[in-house]
Design a protein around this motif. Structure first.
Motif, PDB file in Angstrom:
ATOM      1  N   MET A 188      -7.168  49.041  22.756  1.00 27.05           N
ATOM      2  CA  MET A 188      -7.804  49.198  24.063  1.00 27.05           C
ATOM      3  C   MET A 188      -7.329  50.463  24.763  1.00 27.05           C
ATOM      4  O   MET A 188      -8.114  51.189  25.385  1.00 27.05           O
ATOM      5  N   VAL A 189      -6.016  50.723  24.660  1.00 24.66           N
ATOM      6  CA  VAL A 189      -5.469  51.927  25.288  1.00 24.66           C
ATOM      7  C   VAL A 189      -6.017  53.180  24.615  1.00 24.66           C
ATOM      8  O   VAL A 189      -6.388  54.163  25.270  1.00 24.66           O
ATOM      9  N   GLU A 190      -6.102  53.162  23.282  1.00 25.76           N
ATOM     10  CA  GLU A 190      -6.585  54.337  22.550  1.00 25.76           C
ATOM     11  C   GLU A 190      -8.044  54.642  22.849  1.00 25.76           C
ATOM     12  O   GLU A 190      -8.455  55.807  22.864  1.00 25.76           O
ATOM     13  N   THR A 191      -8.838  53.586  23.103  1.00 23.99           N
ATOM     14  CA  THR A 191     -10.271  53.799  23.398  1.00 23.99           C
ATOM     15  C   THR A 191     -10.548  53.932  24.893  1.00 23.99           C
ATOM     16  O   THR A 191     -11.698  54.089  25.304  1.00 23.99           O
ATOM     17  N   GLY A 192      -9.490  53.872  25.694  1.00 27.47           N
ATOM     18  CA  GLY A 192      -9.675  54.003  27.133  1.00 27.47           C
ATOM     19  C   GLY A 192     -10.380  52.829  27.771  1.00 27.47           C
ATOM     20  O   GLY A 192     -11.081  52.996  28.776  1.00 27.47           O
ATOM     21  N   ASP A 193     -10.213  51.638  27.211  1.00 25.96           N
ATOM     22  CA  ASP A 193     -10.858  50.436  27.759  1.00 25.96           C
ATOM     23  C   ASP A 193     -10.333  50.169  29.172  1.00 25.96           C
ATOM     24  O   ASP A 193      -9.129  50.147  29.414  1.00 25.96           O
ATOM     25  N   LYS A 194     -11.260  49.949  30.115  1.00 29.78           N
ATOM     26  CA  LYS A 194     -10.885  49.727  31.508  1.00 29.78           C
ATOM     27  C   LYS A 194     -10.152  48.396  31.721  1.00 29.78           C
ATOM     28  O   LYS A 194      -9.483  48.223  32.743  1.00 29.78           O
ATOM     29  N   GLU A 195     -10.307  47.486  30.801  1.00 30.73           N
ATOM     30  CA  GLU A 195      -9.663  46.187  30.953  1.00 30.73           C
ATOM     31  C   GLU A 195      -8.251  46.146  30.371  1.00 30.73           C
ATOM     32  O   GLU A 195      -7.629  45.088  30.316  1.00 30.73           O
ATOM     33  N   ALA A 196      -7.752  47.315  29.952  1.00 30.45           N
ATOM     34  CA  ALA A 196      -6.412  47.351  29.353  1.00 30.45           C
ATOM     35  C   ALA A 196      -5.346  46.918  30.355  1.00 30.45           C
ATOM     36  O   ALA A 196      -4.403  46.198  30.003  1.00 30.45           O
ATOM     37  N   VAL A 197      -5.510  47.320  31.626  1.00 32.19           N
ATOM     38  CA  VAL A 197      -4.528  46.938  32.645  1.00 32.19           C
ATOM     39  C   VAL A 197      -4.559  45.431  32.869  1.00 32.19           C
ATOM     40  O   VAL A 197      -3.507  44.778  32.953  1.00 32.19           O
ATOM     41  N   ASP A 198      -5.784  44.852  32.957  1.00 31.13           N
ATOM     42  CA  ASP A 198      -5.886  43.401  33.103  1.00 31.13           C
ATOM     43  C   ASP A 198      -5.289  42.675  31.902  1.00 31.13           C
ATOM     44  O   ASP A 198      -4.665  41.614  32.042  1.00 31.13           O
ATOM     45  N   PHE A 199      -5.487  43.239  30.743  1.00 33.11           N
ATOM     46  CA  PHE A 199      -4.934  42.654  29.521  1.00 33.11           C
ATOM     47  C   PHE A 199      -3.410  42.596  29.608  1.00 33.11           C
ATOM     48  O   PHE A 199      -2.786  41.577  29.276  1.00 33.11           O
ATOM     49  N   LEU A 232      -6.894  32.568  26.867  1.00 31.72           N
ATOM     50  CA  LEU A 232      -8.294  32.824  26.521  1.00 31.72           C
ATOM     51  C   LEU A 232      -8.694  34.264  26.838  1.00 31.72           C
ATOM     52  O   LEU A 232      -9.473  34.876  26.085  1.00 31.72           O
ATOM     53  N   PHE A 233      -8.195  34.792  27.947  1.00 31.66           N
ATOM     54  CA  PHE A 233      -8.501  36.185  28.281  1.00 31.66           C
ATOM     55  C   PHE A 233      -8.018  37.123  27.178  1.00 31.66           C
ATOM     56  O   PHE A 233      -8.737  38.057  26.773  1.00 31.66           O
ATOM     57  N   LEU A 234      -6.817  36.868  26.682  1.00 31.82           N
ATOM     58  CA  LEU A 234      -6.271  37.712  25.622  1.00 31.82           C
ATOM     59  C   LEU A 234      -7.089  37.575  24.336  1.00 31.82           C
ATOM     60  O   LEU A 234      -7.354  38.571  23.645  1.00 31.82           O
ATOM     61  N   GLN A 235      -7.527  36.344  24.022  1.00 28.87           N
ATOM     62  CA  GLN A 235      -8.285  36.126  22.806  1.00 28.87           C
ATOM     63  C   GLN A 235      -9.704  36.708  22.893  1.00 28.87           C
ATOM     64  O   GLN A 235     -10.233  37.213  21.894  1.00 28.87           O
ATOM     65  N   LYS A 236     -10.298  36.635  24.080  1.00 28.30           N
ATOM     66  CA  LYS A 236     -11.642  37.215  24.246  1.00 28.30           C
ATOM     67  C   LYS A 236     -11.602  38.724  24.103  1.00 28.30           C
ATOM     68  O   LYS A 236     -12.547  39.334  23.576  1.00 28.30           O
ATOM     69  N   ALA A 237     -10.504  39.322  24.567  1.00 29.37           N
ATOM     70  CA  ALA A 237     -10.363  40.760  24.381  1.00 29.37           C
ATOM     71  C   ALA A 237     -10.222  41.109  22.907  1.00 29.37           C
ATOM     72  O   ALA A 237     -10.684  42.152  22.447  1.00 29.37           O
ATOM     73  N   ARG A 238      -9.641  40.218  22.157  1.00 31.10           N
ATOM     74  CA  ARG A 238      -9.434  40.468  20.726  1.00 31.10           C
ATOM     75  C   ARG A 238     -10.701  40.214  19.918  1.00 31.10           C
ATOM     76  O   ARG A 238     -11.063  40.999  19.042  1.00 31.10           O
ATOM     77  N   PHE A 239     -11.396  39.088  20.209  1.00 29.02           N
ATOM     78  CA  PHE A 239     -12.539  38.689  19.385  1.00 29.02           C
ATOM     79  C   PHE A 239     -13.889  39.117  19.973  1.00 29.02           C
ATOM     80  O   PHE A 239     -14.921  38.924  19.329  1.00 29.02           O
ATOM     81  N   ASP A 240     -13.894  39.629  21.195  1.00 25.18           N
ATOM     82  CA  ASP A 240     -15.100  40.244  21.765  1.00 25.18           C
ATOM     83  C   ASP A 240     -16.314  39.319  21.680  1.00 25.18           C
ATOM     84  O   ASP A 240     -17.335  39.635  21.051  1.00 25.18           O
ATOM     85  N   GLY A 241     -16.202  38.111  22.298  1.00 25.81           N
ATOM     86  CA  GLY A 241     -17.346  37.208  22.359  1.00 25.81           C
ATOM     87  C   GLY A 241     -17.561  36.385  21.113  1.00 25.81           C
ATOM     88  O   GLY A 241     -18.641  35.802  20.943  1.00 25.81           O
ATOM     89  N   GLY A 242     -16.576  36.290  20.243  1.00 24.14           N
ATOM     90  CA  GLY A 242     -16.730  35.516  19.017  1.00 24.14           C
ATOM     91  C   GLY A 242     -16.591  34.018  19.232  1.00 24.14           C
ATOM     92  O   GLY A 242     -16.808  33.242  18.301  1.00 24.14           O
ATOM     93  N   PHE A 243     -16.257  33.599  20.465  1.00 27.08           N
ATOM     94  CA  PHE A 243     -16.170  32.158  20.755  1.00 27.08           C
ATOM     95  C   PHE A 243     -16.495  31.933  22.232  1.00 27.08           C
ATOM     96  O   PHE A 243     -16.442  32.852  23.061  1.00 27.08           O
TER      97      PHE A 243
END
Length: 350
Positions: A188-199, A232-243
């Motif tokens: 997330m940090v490498e791609t500049g994802d805005k949700e990295a801080v929330d993560f 769940l927030f951490l897992q959603k960031a990892r799986f990107d809507g896979g559940f």
């Protein structure tokens, strides 16, 4: 074997045999008076003979009380025996015979007119009977006292062992996804994802919950949901809507109690053992039904999975068994997998 070894070790600290001094003296006086009853019933009652006989019998009883207490209380460090120690019994009888012989001689000196032979035989038989009664009574009392002492100590040791085992169970509740979470954060940090801080904040909160809750046996379900939402927030960031996740717990259910990280472990198991993908999303539900909290997901096992229940479910079941003496229900169907957790009401727990 563990409890037997611990029981043997308790014998080193065997409690001393204690009898009330009042009980010793009162019973001895009573036996002395009882021994004079036949003389009172005679036509030619002699008060002096009855008094001497009662006094000698009472004195003998007192001496044998204390001697037998000493015999049965000495060498407390030796191994306890459930059977009678014949060496001590014979030693007590021999001592009693010698004491009674001496008392019979004293009686003869005081009452010189009586026939010494029959009197000595009578008092010796009486002494043996009194001595046997005292010895057997004290032996049974000591065995009962020691058994109670060992039982109490074993219960304490058992409770200590259960507490230690439960602490180990709680220590097992340690999230195994830190490595994956850090890899996700790196991406997330490498791609500049805005949700990295929330993560980062959610990851920090999750581990704060871990440190705060691992010391507790039970927390409220609404607190457990905070832990689960951070997970769940951490897992959603990892799986990107896979559940997907859905909770319909009522306020009543949220106010009940639950062992920390129970729901988190169950949801983690769902994700761990099933396919999680955008093309085939995993649906996870948490709801209340028939006095239980149910965690449910459809079954879509990963390749190579063999329906393993894993450490997580065993951990949860052992914790419920420890706290409530109840087990969780696991329904492993072909299409649906469910885990039913008994509701723990706060007033029932107290």
């Amino acid at each position: 074997m563990l409890y037997q070894d611990q029981a043997d070790s308790l014998l080193i600290k065997r409690p001393a045999l204690k009898i009330s001094h009042a009980a010793i003296w009162i019973s001895s006086i009573f036996l002395g008076l009882l021994s004079s009853v036949p003389q009172i019933a005679e036509h030619h009652f002699n008060a002096a003979e009855a008094a001497v006989n009662a006094g000698l019998t009472a004195a003998f009883s007192v001496l044998m009380w204390y001697f037998n207490i000493y015999m049965l209380s000495r060498r407390p460090g030796q191994s306890r025996k459930q059977s009678i120690s014949y060496s001590r019994l014979f030693g007590s009888l021999a001592f009693g015979l010698a004491v009674m012989l001496g008392l019979a001689c004293i009686q003869q000196l005081i009452l010189s007119h009586i026939n010494f032979g029959p009197v000595m035989l009578m008092v010796e038989v009486r002494g043996i009977l009194i001595n046997l009664v005292f010895y057997m009574f004290l032996h049974m009392l000591r065995q009962n006292y020691e058994n109670q002492h060992v039982t109490m100590e074993l219960e304490r040791i058992k409770n200590d062992n259960l507490s230690a085992q439960y602490e180990l169970l709680k220590q097992q509740v340690n999230p195994h996804f830190l490595f994956n979470s850090l890899n996700t954060l790196k991406a997330m940090v490498e791609t500049g994802d805005k949700e990295a801080v929330d993560f980062i904040l959610k990851l920090s909160n999750f581990y704060r919950f871990t440190l705060e809750s691992r010391k507790l046996d039970l927390i409220h379900v609404h607190e457990e949901m905070e832990i689960l939402n951070a997970f769940l927030f951490l897992q959603k960031a990892r799986f990107d809507g896979g559940f997907t996740f859905e909770s319909t717990l009522s306020d009543r259910a949220l106010g009940t109690l639950i062992p920390p990280f129970t729901l988190q472990l169950l949801v983690e198991n769902c994700i761990k053992h099933n396919i999680v993908a955008l093309s085939k999303p995993l649906h996870i539900k948490v709801y209340e039904e028939n006095g239980a909290i149910i965690v449910e997901n459809q079954v879509q096992p990963k390749t190579g999975e063999h329906n393993s229940l894993g450490v997580g479910l065993k951990n949860i079941d052992l914790r419920y068994n420890h706290l409530l003496n109840r087990h969780i229900d696991i329904i492993n169907g072909q299409k649906i997998f469910q885990v039913k957790l008994p509701l723990i009401h706060e007033h029932h727990h107290h």
